[in-house]
Structure formats: structure tokens, C-alpha cells
Scaffold this motif. Structure first.
Motif, PDB file in Angstrom:
ATOM      1  N   GLN A 164       0.839  -1.188   0.000  1.00 43.28           N
ATOM      2  CA  GLN A 164       0.000   0.000   0.000  1.00 43.28           C
ATOM      3  C   GLN A 164       0.878   1.244   0.000  1.00 43.28           C
ATOM      4  N   ALA A 166       0.830   5.736   0.098  1.00 45.70           N
ATOM      5  CA  ALA A 166       0.066   6.943   0.412  1.00 45.70           C
ATOM      6  C   ALA A 166       0.964   8.145   0.196  1.00 45.70           C
ATOM      7  N   THR A 169      -3.242  11.247   2.961  1.00 45.44           N
ATOM      8  CA  THR A 169      -3.767  10.534   4.126  1.00 45.44           C
ATOM      9  C   THR A 169      -4.416   9.214   3.767  1.00 45.44           C
ATOM     10  N   THR A 170      -4.640   8.975   2.480  1.00 41.07           N
ATOM     11  CA  THR A 170      -5.366   7.778   2.051  1.00 41.07           C
ATOM     12  C   THR A 170      -4.405   6.705   1.553  1.00 41.07           C
ATOM     13  N   TRP A 171      -4.539   5.516   2.138  1.00 36.42           N
ATOM     14  CA  TRP A 171      -3.733   4.385   1.688  1.00 36.42           C
ATOM     15  C   TRP A 171      -4.432   3.707   0.527  1.00 36.42           C
ATOM     16  N   ARG A 172      -3.647   3.320  -0.471  1.00 41.70           N
ATOM     17  CA  ARG A 172      -4.196   2.615  -1.622  1.00 41.70           C
ATOM     18  C   ARG A 172      -3.316   1.409  -1.919  1.00 41.70           C
ATOM     19  N   TYR A 196       6.609   9.044  -1.208  1.00 40.66           N
ATOM     20  CA  TYR A 196       5.522   8.171  -0.778  1.00 40.66           C
ATOM     21  C   TYR A 196       5.840   7.543   0.578  1.00 40.66           C
TER      22      TYR A 196
END
Length: 663
Positions: A164, A166, A169-172, A196
Motif C-alpha cells: 500500500q 500513500a 492521508t489515504t492508503w491505496r 511516498y
């Protein structure tokens, strides 16, 4: 009789009654049945952490939802949540106690006209352990290359891990990868330019809670700006010259510059080096490339500009002359240099008592001793040799030459190798021990770009960077891991990426593209340069030598030139052969007391160099005037060879020195 007016009045009354009937129905009579669902955020949770649950109610409703856990035979409320406007909710419960499997449901109690709704029942596993994820990655990745993370999951598990990323603030999730049998992983993905945060996640199982690795920081950046042109093409005085320089990295477009260029050449901002060289030179050109962000990178590029084919009196010689090595028609003892009557030479090779010249037209000329057919004239042996240059018969289109003790070698433009002369150890490579009075082809060799020869061995460098050897192997000088002679070429298996070769005595050397030098063979004086006195039948690296651009070998010493013009030597040091002001041996490189060197060569017991001003300097033993002067039996440091000016190349023979000058 029913009149149209009466019929219309009846229809109106009927519609009014239907409307009143509909309004009288309960408000929820047509309302859809509410549906409440719940599920766990992971398959299992570790004792002491919070059990995360999510759910939804449809149609959306803001009525509070309680979460219940089955304790014994009773449902006990453990938490509650108020759904968002979308009808979704999230709730968590601390998993106290010990490992167990919980039965959990959600309930929306009856409130006024809102009916009670009960969700599905799910199982939530509270476990003793959680996955531990150890992960590592480089801090910087070149743009276009994958960001790669490696690591281990504990306890051992099967399945996959997720990478993952980010930047906010958003983990993908950017990639997944399987776990090996040892529970290790390698996972990666290509990410755009930027910085990142990375983490690796192992999903929960019914027995082990989810594991999340520590956050790693990585930056995807442009590759560093570099000049990718390794060297400049050879050129010829008086002929047009074009080279397009190249670079990589940074942010194009690029702008090129250079402070000093050979006379007649210019460098455009676009990197085109062009013009017509007006003087011969063997030098280094420093070029600088600048990108659009004003980052700059420089490189020192070697260049060789050969003499014009029309130039006269190109070859100069000094030293012994008993077999006519000075090429002037006599065998008189002469102190100082003499001009050889040969024009248009582009390269020379000095043998034990003979010399060879390669002319611009691809012909080879020889003079000196002819005891074993060294002159390659295809006729009867000349008892006294020849004191003037004679053409070597039967070979043309030659691009490179070399001389051994009593044999000679030529590379043709088609990449084949031809040789002639003495063959007592198989040094002609034709599978026999028969001497040859005219050139014969070395079978099985193609793609050759250079040759070198020593006492009774020969070497070929192919365009693919491999080295091949044949002949005597008494001291392991073939570099093939044994002491067995070979009458045909055998690859020196330990070498690759070679750009130049040299040989002398019972030794050979190779220069690699990375600037390192490798020696093999005889080593009683430390001439292998690796700090030992032990012979080696395979190549060993010369200690501490990096950045070399040229190599040469004497009878028991090695030499290397760096791009900055410095020269280094190792091995036999008696009579000043190392040129460092001392007379002791050196098993590792020492600096020769000279700077600004543009060409380098070795004699039997000393060295030769051309400096930037065209002067030839020599050092070592002078018993046969091989330093080009009298009055000194030896010199521990380089001294000028009198009478040689405007030199572009220098060569060593047995007891001779040779130079090619601009005029």
C-alpha cells in the motif's frame, strides 16, 4: 336514461372515493422492509485490540443501531452507532479476555413508527497472535523503475501480501504478491515521480490477526544526469569529423559545452562535436551537459586524432641498431633518435629486434631481424635482416598490429587475425609448431579488434569484450587456469568487458570498461600488482587501480594511464623501471613522477610517455641508449628524449623506443 353529464359526474365521485381510501391506509403499508447488515473489518483480531465492525441499513435511516454479542444464550449489547446519512455505520469493541469466537449481530430497535430490524449473525475471531510484517525498501527509486519492497511475515503463512502507498492521508493498494514457502515476499509497483509512504499488509486469517508493516519512506526521482558517450571516435587530420554526444537523466532538453577542444573542432549546444582536425593528438576532451533545471554533469572523453596520410617523416626510433632496428639503412650504433624513412604510419609495434609499421592504407611494413621470417617477405630468410622498411607480403586491409619475440600479428578489417615468424611454442595459433615466412590466418578467430604478443604467447581481443590466448603457457601466461601450452586460441574465461590488452615477457594484462586492470602470469617481482609474489594462471585484479584508460607491459613491470594524465607502475623497479624516483620493486601500483600524459608505452626495462606538449619522456635502463640519450646509465624518473617533438604516439621494443610525430 344516462346522459353524458350524469356519466361524467359519476366518474368524478368514484375518483374522489379512491383517493380518500388511499389516504386512509397506514403510512408504512407500502414502505419497503428495512434491511440491516453487518460484517467484520478483518478475519481476526488480536486480544487487547479493538474489533472493528461495519454495517449498513437500507433504506438509509438515522435511527441508532446497537451491536450485540451472544454471551451464553443471551444477546448482550456491547456498543452502538448512529448511521451516517448514507445508512452506513462503523463501530468497534475492545477484545478483552482470551482468544475466542464471538457471535455478533446488529439490531435497530423499534422506535415509534420505525419497526425493529435485526441483522445477520457473524462470527468474529479473537486470536492470541497477529501477523508481524518486516519489510525494507530503498529510499530512492529511479523514475520508471518499480518500487520494490522485500520482507518476511511471521508466523509463517500462505496467501498474499498487499503493498500500500500513500502520498497524502489515504492508503491505496498498488500491488500484491504471494508469500514463499519460507513466508518471505517481494512486492513492487511502478509509481510516478514523488515522495511516498509505503507499508505491507498481511490479511487476517481465522487464527491470526491482520499484520501491517512499519511505514517506509521512498522517493521516486529522476535518474542522475550523466554523460553516456563513453569515448570519442578516432579521427584523421584533414578529414571531416562528426560525433553526437549523448546524455541521460535529469530533465531534458540538454545544453552542451566544453572549455578546450582539439584544433579545428567545435561543439554545438545540441552536443554535435564536428569540424576538421588540424593537428594530430591523443588527448582527453572534457564536456559538460546541463539540463533544463540547470543541473550539470561532466565527463572526460578520450579522443585520438591520427596523422594525415600525407604527412612525412612520421616514425622516429632510438636505441640498439645491430639488426637495423632504426630503419635507416645501416646498423651503426647511434646515440639519439633517428627518423625512419616511412610515411603515413598510423601505428607501430616493436619486437625483440625488429619493428612493424601499419600505414593508413592498411599495409604493414617491417624492418630489423629476419632469423625466423619476422619480416614476412615470403622469400628466403635475410641473414642480416633489413635495415630499411619492407612490405609484409600477403596481408592487406590491416587495422591493428602487434609484435612478439620473433613473430608478428595483424588484425584485418574483417576481424580475422594473421601472423608469421617463429612458432616453436604454437604462438602462431594455427595448430602447428611450424614457422611461417608469410602471414597465415589464425583459425577460428573472428570479430577481433586488437592483438598483443609476448615472448612466445599471443592474445586477441574481440569486439564482444572477450580475450583469447595461445602459445607458451609455462608461467600461466595464457590465463586459462592451467600451465598447458595451446597451439590454437582458447578463451580466457575469467575475463569479460575488456577494452584493451597488453603483453610482454611471460605476462599479459587486460583493461576493463570499468577502469580496472587485470594481470596474469609470471610474478617474481610483483608484476601482477596484486600485492603478492605468486604466479597466477588466471587474471587477478591490480590492487587499487581504478579509472585507467590505457595499459602497457614491460618485461617485468606493468603501467597504467588514467584519464587525468597520471601514470602508475608496479613490478620490477631496478634501474628506475617504475619511474618513481626509486629502484625497488613494488607489488602494488606507485605513481610515476610525470603528469599530463596522453600516450603510454613500455620497453624491456622501462617506460615511455607522450605529454600534452608533444614531448616524449623515458625512464629506466639506458645501457643501449633506449632513453634516447647518452651520459646516464639509467634514470629513476622520466627524462625527455632529445630531438622528438610534436609526438602523438610512443612505442617500446626490446631495446628500442619509437614515436610517431605530427611532422
Amino acid at each position: 336514461m344516462v346522459t353524458p353529464r350524469r356519466l361524467a359526474r359519476t366518474a368524478m365521485v368514484f375518483s374522489l372515493l379512491v383517493g380518500l381510501t388511499a389516504q386512509a391506509l397506514p403510512a408504512d403499508a407500502k414502505a419497503p422492509t428495512a434491511k440491516l447488515t453487518i460484517h467484520a473489518a478483518a478475519a481476526s483480531f488480536k486480544v487487547g485490540t479493538r474489533v472493528s465492525l461495519t454495517g449498513s441499513v437500507a433504506p438509509p435511516s438515522s435511527a441508532s443501531v446497537t451491536v450485540q454479542r451472544l454471551v451464553g444464550k443471551k444477546w448482550v449489547t456491547v456498543s452502538y452507532a448512529k448511521p451516517a446519512a448514507t445508512g452506513t455505520f462503523t463501530v468497534s469493541v475492545k477484545a478483552l479476555g482470551k482468544p475466542a469466537t464471538w457471535k455478533v449481530r446488529a439490531v435497530r430497535p423499534k422506535s415509534g413508527a420505525v419497526k425493529a430490524v435485526t441483522s445477520n449473525v457473524i462470527s468474529v475471531h479473537v486470536v492470541k497472535t497477529a501477523f508481524s510484517v518486516a519489510a525494507s525498501a530503498g529510499t530512492t527509486v529511479t523514475n520508471g523503475s518499480p518500487v520494490v519492497v522485500t520482507g518476511t511475515v511471521t508466523p509463517k503463512a500462505s496467501g498474499t501480501v498487499s503493498l500500500q502507498a500513500a502520498s497524502g492521508t489515504t492508503w491505496r493498494t498498488v500491488a500484491t504478491a504471494p508469500l514463499s514457502k519460507a513466508s518471505t515476499f517481494t512486492v513492487g509497483a511502478v509509481e510516478p515521480l514523488g515522495s511516498y509512504r509505503l507499508r505491507v499488509v498481511k490479511s487476517a486469517t481465522t487464527a491470526v490477526a491482520q499484520g501491517i508493516g512499519k511505514t517506509l519512506a521512498v522517493t521516486v526521482a529522476l535518474p542522475p544526469l550523466t554523460v553516456t558517450t563513453p569515448s570519442l571516435f578516432d579521427g584523421t587530420v584533414g578529414l571531416p569529423y562528426f560525433v553526437q554526444l549523448t546524455a541521460a537523466g535529469g530533465t531534458p532538453p540538454y545544453t552542451w559545452s566544453s572549455s578546450v577542444l582539439p584544433t579545428g573542432l567545435s561543439l554545438s549546444a545540441g552536443g554535435l562535436l564536428s569540424g576538421t582536425p588540424r593537428s594530430a593528438a591523443r588527448t582527453t576532451v572534457t564536456v559538460t551537459v546541463t539540463d533544463s533545471q540547470l543541473r550539470a554533469a561532466s565527463a572526460a572523453l578520450p579522443v585520438r586524432l591520427d596523422l594525415s596520410p600525407a604527412a612525412a617523416n612520421l616514425v622516429h626510433a632510438w636505441g640498439v641498431n645491430g639488426a637495423g632496428e632504426l630503419g635507416q639503412g645501416d646498423t651503426d650504433v647511434t646515440i639519439g633518435q633517428r627518423a625512419v624513412g616511412l610515411t603515413g604510419a598510423t601505428s607501430l609495434a616493436g619486437g625483440q629486434a625488429d619493428c612493424y609499421a601499419l600505414r593508413f592504407d592498411g599495409t604493414v611494413w617491417a624492418w630489423g631481424n629476419d632469423v625466423n621470417g619476422e619480416l614476412g617477405d615470403a622469400g628466403a630468410l635475410l641473414a642480416t635482416g633489413s635495415a630499411v622498411p619492407l612490405p609484409v607480403v600477403g596481408v592487406s586491409g590491416v587495422t591493428a598490429i602487434a609484435a612478439g619475440s620473433q613473430s608478428a600479428y595483424a588484425v584485418r578489417a574483417d576481424g580475422t587475425v594473421w601472423d608469421w615468424g617463429y612458432n616453436g611454442s604454437g604462438q602462431l595459433g594455427d595448430g602447428t609448431l611450424t614457422r611461417r615466412l608469410s602471414p597465415v590466418q589464425v583459425p577460428g578467430l573472428t570479430g577481433v579488434i586488437a592483438v598483443a604478443a609476448s615472448e612466445a604467447s599471443a592474445y586477441a581481443l574481440k569486439s564482444d569484450g572477450t580475450v583469447w590466448s595461445w602459445g607458451s603457457n609455462i608461467s600461466g601466461q595464457l590465463g586459462i587456469g592451467s600451465l598447458v601450452d595451446s597451439t590454437t586460441p582458447t578463451r580466457v574465461a575469467a575475463l569479460s568487458g575488456v577494452t584493451a590488452i597488453a603483453a610482454s615477457g611471460f605476462n599479459a594484462a587486460a583493461l576493463k570498461a570499468d577502469g580496472t586492470v587485470w594481470d596474469w602470469g609470471f610474478n617474481p617481482s610483483g608484476q601482477l600488482g596484486n600485492g603478492s609474489l605468486t604466479n597466477s594462471n588466471v587474471p587477478v585484479q591490480v590492487s587499487g587501480m581504478t579509472g585507467a584508460v590505457q595499459i602497457a607491459l614491460g618485461e617485468n613491470a606493468g603501467y597504467a594511464r588514467k584519464a587525468d594524465g597520471s601514470t602508475w607502475a608496479w613490478g620490477y623497479g631496478a634501474n628506475g623501471a617504475l619511474g618513481n624516483g626509486a629502484s625497488g620493486n613494488a607489488t602494488t601500483p606507485v605513481a610515476v613522477s610525470i603528469s599530463g600524459v596522453t600516450d603510454l608505452a613500455a620497453g624491456r626495462q622501462g617506460g615511455y610517455a607522450v605529454t600534452q606538449d608533444g614531448t616524449v619522456k623515458a625512464w629506466g635502463y639506458n645501457g643501449n641508449y633506449q632513453l634516447g640519450s647518452s651520459g646516464v646509465p639509467q634514470s629513476l624518473v622520466p627524462i625527455a628524449v632529445p630531438g622528438v617533438t610534436n609526438a602523438v604516439r610512443v612505442y617500446g621494443g626490446g631495446l628500442n623506443g619509437y614515436a610517431i610525430t605530427a611532422y
